[in-house]
Write a protein that holds these residues in place. Sequence first.
Motif, PDB file in Angstrom:
ATOM      1  N   LYS A 177       0.821  -1.214   0.000  1.00 35.45           N
ATOM      2  CA  LYS A 177       0.000   0.000   0.000  1.00 35.45           C
ATOM      3  C   LYS A 177       0.854   1.263   0.000  1.00 35.45           C
ATOM      4  O   LYS A 177       0.371   2.338  -0.344  1.00 35.45           O
ATOM      5  N   LEU A 178       2.127   1.144   0.396  1.00 38.79           N
ATOM      6  CA  LEU A 178       3.025   2.304   0.433  1.00 38.79           C
ATOM      7  C   LEU A 178       3.824   2.456  -0.855  1.00 38.79           C
ATOM      8  O   LEU A 178       4.509   3.469  -1.032  1.00 38.79           O
ATOM      9  N   ALA A 179       3.789   1.447  -1.721  1.00 38.44           N
ATOM     10  CA  ALA A 179       4.599   1.493  -2.942  1.00 38.44           C
ATOM     11  C   ALA A 179       3.993   2.439  -3.965  1.00 38.44           C
ATOM     12  O   ALA A 179       2.776   2.596  -4.059  1.00 38.44           O
ATOM     13  N   CYS A 180       4.866   3.073  -4.752  1.00 35.53           N
ATOM     14  CA  CYS A 180       4.425   3.989  -5.800  1.00 35.53           C
ATOM     15  C   CYS A 180       4.387   3.263  -7.143  1.00 35.53           C
ATOM     16  O   CYS A 180       5.070   2.267  -7.347  1.00 35.53           O
ATOM     17  N   GLY A 181       3.605   3.814  -8.041  1.00 32.30           N
ATOM     18  CA  GLY A 181       3.561   3.252  -9.385  1.00 32.30           C
ATOM     19  C   GLY A 181       2.670   2.032  -9.479  1.00 32.30           C
ATOM     20  O   GLY A 181       1.866   1.722  -8.591  1.00 32.30           O
ATOM     21  N   ASP A 182       2.826   1.320 -10.570  1.00 29.69           N
ATOM     22  CA  ASP A 182       1.997   0.155 -10.855  1.00 29.69           C
ATOM     23  C   ASP A 182       2.546  -1.064 -10.115  1.00 29.69           C
ATOM     24  O   ASP A 182       3.690  -1.487 -10.343  1.00 29.69           O
ATOM     25  N   ILE A 183       1.732  -1.632  -9.244  1.00 28.48           N
ATOM     26  CA  ILE A 183       2.160  -2.803  -8.467  1.00 28.48           C
ATOM     27  C   ILE A 183       1.338  -4.039  -8.842  1.00 28.48           C
ATOM     28  O   ILE A 183       1.299  -5.015  -8.090  1.00 28.48           O
ATOM     29  N   PHE A 184       0.719  -3.992 -10.034  1.00 26.43           N
ATOM     30  CA  PHE A 184      -0.134  -5.103 -10.449  1.00 26.43           C
ATOM     31  C   PHE A 184       0.650  -6.412 -10.504  1.00 26.43           C
ATOM     32  O   PHE A 184       0.183  -7.455 -10.033  1.00 26.43           O
ATOM     33  N   VAL A 185       1.863  -6.357 -11.086  1.00 26.83           N
ATOM     34  CA  VAL A 185       2.681  -7.568 -11.196  1.00 26.83           C
ATOM     35  C   VAL A 185       3.018  -8.119  -9.822  1.00 26.83           C
ATOM     36  O   VAL A 185       2.952  -9.328  -9.578  1.00 26.83           O
ATOM     37  N   ASN A 186       3.371  -7.216  -8.906  1.00 27.67           N
ATOM     38  CA  ASN A 186       3.713  -7.644  -7.548  1.00 27.67           C
ATOM     39  C   ASN A 186       2.527  -8.301  -6.859  1.00 27.67           C
ATOM     40  O   ASN A 186       2.678  -9.309  -6.163  1.00 27.67           O
ATOM     41  N   GLU A 187       1.340  -7.727  -7.052  1.00 25.81           N
ATOM     42  CA  GLU A 187       0.138  -8.309  -6.450  1.00 25.81           C
ATOM     43  C   GLU A 187      -0.152  -9.686  -7.034  1.00 25.81           C
ATOM     44  O   GLU A 187      -0.554 -10.612  -6.308  1.00 25.81           O
ATOM     45  N   MET A 188       0.071  -9.835  -8.338  1.00 31.80           N
ATOM     46  CA  MET A 188      -0.154 -11.140  -8.966  1.00 31.80           C
ATOM     47  C   MET A 188       0.840 -12.175  -8.436  1.00 31.80           C
ATOM     48  O   MET A 188       0.480 -13.333  -8.210  1.00 31.80           O
ATOM     49  N   VAL A 189       2.082 -11.752  -8.223  1.00 35.63           N
ATOM     50  CA  VAL A 189       3.085 -12.662  -7.670  1.00 35.63           C
ATOM     51  C   VAL A 189       2.681 -13.106  -6.273  1.00 35.63           C
ATOM     52  O   VAL A 189       2.804 -14.283  -5.910  1.00 35.63           O
ATOM     53  N   VAL A 190       2.167 -12.160  -5.467  1.00 35.93           N
ATOM     54  CA  VAL A 190       1.710 -12.503  -4.115  1.00 35.93           C
ATOM     55  C   VAL A 190       0.583 -13.521  -4.177  1.00 35.93           C
ATOM     56  O   VAL A 190       0.574 -14.513  -3.430  1.00 35.93           O
ATOM     57  N   TYR A 191      -0.372 -13.316  -5.087  1.00 36.23           N
ATOM     58  CA  TYR A 191      -1.488 -14.259  -5.219  1.00 36.23           C
ATOM     59  C   TYR A 191      -1.008 -15.623  -5.687  1.00 36.23           C
ATOM     60  O   TYR A 191      -1.457 -16.665  -5.191  1.00 36.23           O
ATOM     61  N   ILE A 192      -0.079 -15.635  -6.658  1.00 32.56           N
ATOM     62  CA  ILE A 192       0.418 -16.910  -7.190  1.00 32.56           C
ATOM     63  C   ILE A 192       1.142 -17.694  -6.108  1.00 32.56           C
ATOM     64  O   ILE A 192       0.901 -18.892  -5.911  1.00 32.56           O
TER      65      ILE A 192
END
Length: 298
Positions: A177-192
């Motif tokens: 929640k504190l990261a800037c920019g697009d974190i979509f890839v990071n969120e997908m990695v967390v889900y995977i």
Amino acid sequence: MEFVLLGFTDIPQFQWFLFGIFLVIYMIILLGNGVIILITRVDAILQTPMYFFLRNFSFLEICYVSITLPRMLMDLWTQKGTISLFTCATQMCFFLILGTTECFLLAVMAYDRCVAICDPLHYPLVMCPEVRIRLVVASWISAVPVQIGQTCQIFSLPFCGSNTINHFFCDIPPLLKLACGDIFVNEMVVYIFGILFVTVPFLLILGFYIRIISTILKLPANTGWTKAFSTCSSHITVVLLFYGSATVTYLKPKSNQHEGIDKMISLFYTILTPMVNPIIYSLRNKDVRKISFLLTVN
């Protein structure tokens, strides 16, 4: 270069009360799991694969809770929550590794019970010392490179604006929640990784228990139903407590609302579950109760 862990600063009037409560909980965790390690190590009656895995699980719980609770106690004592970037990354990395190890070890313990109940004649051969050690070592080291990589990926993100983490330890959801920019890839990695390391072991546990139940139901009603279910009830209780709270935390949709509830849920799988594990296994297992009583008397 540093973050600020808010912890429970939203209720400042209870800081010292919380410090006392969590200190007592930490002592209970260390004492309870330490007793299980001791009695399963020294008593000849408990030198079986089930207690070997239980001993490793208790040691894991001590390590797991020591990643977060001492730091939280220090923050409550000093009334400060500052944590350096490197310390935060280190805490997250070890927390993820040990959390994943717990998922794998719970699956191994379910497999042990499945073999013991469904194939008792081959149980000593299947669960020989070499196999037990390999299963435990695999549980401990399998996720190490993956979680180190995930930690590096998250901390390579740009953090701008606020450096305040609305949590009591460095965890993935509040940091993203504190990261800037697009974190979509990071969120997908967390889900995977969440599906891989949380859901897959849970499905394995579910499959083992389906086989256990189907085997038990084939037995005559008066031949071992109670004993078979009693050997599994402690493990099932721990699985439900741990997986239930962890799944809600890591696989639920992202939301900035109800962050206080998220912290309460995190307390379940980081602190309360390690605390109740020794109690559950002691109350449900007559061998552990008997040896604990004898040690107390002596």
